[in-house]
Design a protein around this motif. Structure first.
Motif, mmCIF file in Angstrom:
data_model
loop_
_atom_site.group_PDB
_atom_site.id
_atom_site.type_symbol
_atom_site.label_atom_id
_atom_site.label_comp_id
_atom_site.label_asym_id
_atom_site.label_seq_id
_atom_site.Cartn_x
_atom_site.Cartn_y
_atom_site.Cartn_z
ATOM 1 N N GLY A 185 -19.500 14.984 -16.779
ATOM 2 C CA GLY A 185 -18.478 15.308 -17.454
ATOM 3 C C GLY A 185 -17.290 15.540 -16.583
ATOM 4 N N GLY A 186 -16.332 14.989 -16.892
ATOM 5 C CA GLY A 186 -14.845 15.233 -15.771
ATOM 6 C C GLY A 186 -15.208 14.549 -14.638
ATOM 7 N N ASN A 187 -14.709 15.331 -13.556
ATOM 8 C CA ASN A 187 -14.702 14.813 -12.196
ATOM 9 C C ASN A 187 -16.159 14.762 -11.583
ATOM 10 N N GLY A 188 -16.912 15.798 -11.926
ATOM 11 C CA GLY A 188 -18.265 16.036 -11.417
ATOM 12 C C GLY A 188 -18.213 16.596 -9.995
ATOM 13 N N PRO A 189 -19.593 17.098 -9.409
ATOM 14 C CA PRO A 189 -19.387 17.681 -8.032
ATOM 15 C C PRO A 189 -19.559 16.435 -6.969
ATOM 16 N N VAL A 213 -11.553 3.923 -8.986
ATOM 17 C CA VAL A 213 -11.456 4.579 -7.537
ATOM 18 C C VAL A 213 -10.719 5.863 -7.658
ATOM 19 N N PHE A 214 -9.654 5.755 -8.699
ATOM 20 C CA PHE A 214 -8.585 6.857 -8.883
ATOM 21 C C PHE A 214 -8.764 7.629 -10.105
ATOM 22 N N PHE A 234 -12.872 8.121 3.823
ATOM 23 C CA PHE A 234 -11.730 7.808 3.011
ATOM 24 C C PHE A 234 -12.224 7.959 1.644
ATOM 25 N N PHE A 235 -13.550 8.298 1.170
ATOM 26 C CA PHE A 235 -14.174 8.226 0.048
ATOM 27 C C PHE A 235 -14.775 9.444 -0.233
ATOM 28 N N ARG A 236 -14.939 9.982 -1.704
ATOM 29 C CA ARG A 236 -15.809 10.928 -2.131
ATOM 30 C C ARG A 236 -16.759 10.275 -2.941
ATOM 31 N N ARG A 249 -22.876 7.214 -6.021
ATOM 32 C CA ARG A 249 -22.644 7.172 -7.610
ATOM 33 C C ARG A 249 -21.520 6.460 -7.876
ATOM 34 N N SER A 250 -20.255 7.352 -7.773
ATOM 35 C CA SER A 250 -19.063 6.747 -8.033
ATOM 36 C C SER A 250 -18.039 7.257 -6.880
ATOM 37 N N LEU A 251 -17.407 6.226 -6.381
ATOM 38 C CA LEU A 251 -16.620 6.322 -5.093
ATOM 39 C C LEU A 251 -15.034 6.670 -5.611
ATOM 40 N N LYS A 252 -14.573 7.811 -5.259
ATOM 41 C CA LYS A 252 -13.221 8.327 -5.584
ATOM 42 C C LYS A 252 -12.631 8.515 -4.018
ATOM 43 N N ALA A 253 -11.298 7.542 -4.249
ATOM 44 C CA ALA A 253 -10.384 7.520 -2.807
ATOM 45 C C ALA A 253 -9.753 8.684 -2.550
#
Length: 475
Positions: free
Chosen positions: A53-57, A92-93, A44-46, A65-69
């Motif tokens: 910068g920006g969203n990043g790979p 997360v968003f 459920f997370f990237r 590093r940073s979890l995105k839902a």
């Protein structure tokens, strides 16, 4: 490992979604002590490097590093989404996962479906594709919405249709919150019945939930805790209904406890997809095993235990009680009596330190009291996930494809007809481009057909074995 994407639509959908992401993070944090991005998290997370910068790979191995839902947040009245973005879950968003407007849908299905659907179609498709591209093996879309409002019902079902067009191979699970009889939205029966037609035709599985049931569960738990009936084995805060210990420190709102129950349902439903277990149950197995007829895809859910048990050693008597509770009226998330209805199939998703033998013993114990269709007497699907919910030693989610959902639909039909016979409020809908009176007659006809199918099944209860002609069995 497979991935799933959550699409939360409207005020209710986003409030439930907010609780789901909060609880999911707590659950993974309790298991993942080393802060390594693993397969369970990837469901459920990237994992994103935001420094570049920006969203990043996406980063697939190593430290978190940073979890995105894996989510899309949609609301045509931006208040709730803005609240989420200012709250503890803001990281997360990001803005690429949001679609908002300012005016709302005015509690009108036609505004959500016909106006906003057309207006935002390209934007929706683009954002859904982007979210899907981040998945290695996309298995399922979860839509969370309410049936009574305009955005949840109208735009929510528009998104469902889009998903079928764009991703026909990906399962579509819909969690639909149905309004109660005392709902303050006067047009909610119209919105709900218009949405039902879309759910009948385009969803793989629908988990109907009634506000009334959630309200009763919350009240029961509060009464039990306040009366001291539960004794010293129960902690003050129920982890199923309260946000105790979560990232949320703001004052709880009245609906938070109810939204928490729905979030827990989704957490338990996806536990097998996220964690290891001796009997893993994939989401596609639920659809394949529990839905023998395409339209009869409404699964009644029940959750137990509903409060936090302080002692962790589970005597088998309490474990057996948990299975009994799952089939009692008090634990159903809709107003239903499962004991007197007919089952097409049933799934039991157990979490925690429970043995396969416990599962088998309880199924054998419960079997005599439950009526299954004659052609699927062994219609049980079981899953065992070894990771219990936070604060519990074990839990059980039961999903039943059963005729006990029928009274919910009959009541909805009655409430619709009361308004429709008087032609009350129809002009609000008919002034919308592309909305004609035939939309109403088709929707109520679709609901009546569904109720009739459940009636036909109920009529076979206790009768001789008849194999339905619709079921083709390949040998």
């Amino acid at each position: 490992m497979t991935q799933s994407v959550v699409v939360q639509v409207g005020q209710c959908g986003n409030q439930v979604g907010c609780r789901f992401w909060d609880l999911a993070l707590r659950e993974h944090a309790a298991v993942n002590k080393k802060g390594i991005y693993d397969e369970a998290l990837s469901s459920f997370f990237r994992n994103v490097d935001t420094r570049s910068g920006g969203n990043g790979p996406d980063i697939y191995k190593g430290k978190i590093r940073s979890l995105k839902a894996r989510a899309l947040l949609i609301d045509m009245e931006e208040g709730v989404v803005n609240e989420i973005l200012q709250g503890p879950l803001r990281d997360v968003f990001d803005s690429k996962q949001l679609i908002t407007d300012v005016s709302g849908s005015g509690n009108n299905w036609a505004v959500g479906h016909k106006i906003y659907g057309c207006q935002y179609r390209e934007n929706l498709v683009e954002k859904l594709r982007k979210t899907a591209e981040h998945c290695d093996c996309l298995q399922c879309f979860f839509i969370i919405h309410s049936m009574g409002g305009g955005t949840g019902s109208g735009l929510g079902t528009f998104v469902l249709n889009l998903l079928e067009e764009e991703f026909p191979e990906v399962y579509r699970f819909v969690t639909s919150v149905y309004p109660s009889g005392e709902d303050d939205v006067i047009t909610s029966p119209y919105n709900s019945v218009l949405a039902m037609k879309e759910l009948n035709e385009h969803a793989d599985c629908v988990l109907p939930i009634e506000n009334e049931s959630l309200f009763e569960i919350v009240n029961k738990i509060n009464q039990m805790i306040n009366s001291g009936k539960l004794g010293s084995t129960v902690k003050q805060n129920s982890l199923v209904t309260s946000s105790a210990g979560s990232a949320k420190t703001l004052q709880e709102k009245p609906f938070d406890a109810m939204n928490n129950i729905v979030a827990n349902l989704l957490l338990n439903l996806t536990s097998s997809a996220r964690f290891e277990g001796s009997l893993n149950m994939d989401l596609n197995e639920i659809s394949m095993n529990l839905v023998p007829f395409p339209r009869l895809h409404y699964l009644v859910s029940s959750l137990t235990p509903l409060y936090t048990l302080a002692d962790v050693n589970v005597p088998s008597r309490r474990l057996d009680q948990m299975f009994s509770d799952a089939f009692s009226r008090d634990h159903q998330l809709i107003q239903a009596d499962p004991k007197h209805s007919l089952y097409l199939a049933c799934a039991l998703l157990v979490r925690g330190n429970v043995q396969v033998s416990d599962l088998r013993r309880n199924i054998e114990r419960l079997k005599p009291s439950l009526h299954f269709v004659s052609w699927n007497q062994e219609g049980w699907k079981t899953g065992l996930c070894s990771v219990p919910p936070v604060g519990h030693s074990h839990s059980l989610l039961a999903l039943a494809n059963s005729t006990c959902v029928k009274p919910t639909f009959i009541e909805l039909k009655d409430r619709f007809m009361k308004l429709y016979k008087k032609k009350a409020h129809l002009h609000h809908y008919l002034q919308i481009d592309g909305m004609e009176q035939s939309c109403f007659s088709e929707a109520i006809s679709s609901l009546s057909d569904l109720i009739e199918e459940y009636n036909d099944l109920d009529a076979t209860k206790g009768g001789p074995r008849i194999d339905p002609s619709r079921l083709k069995i390949a040998v």
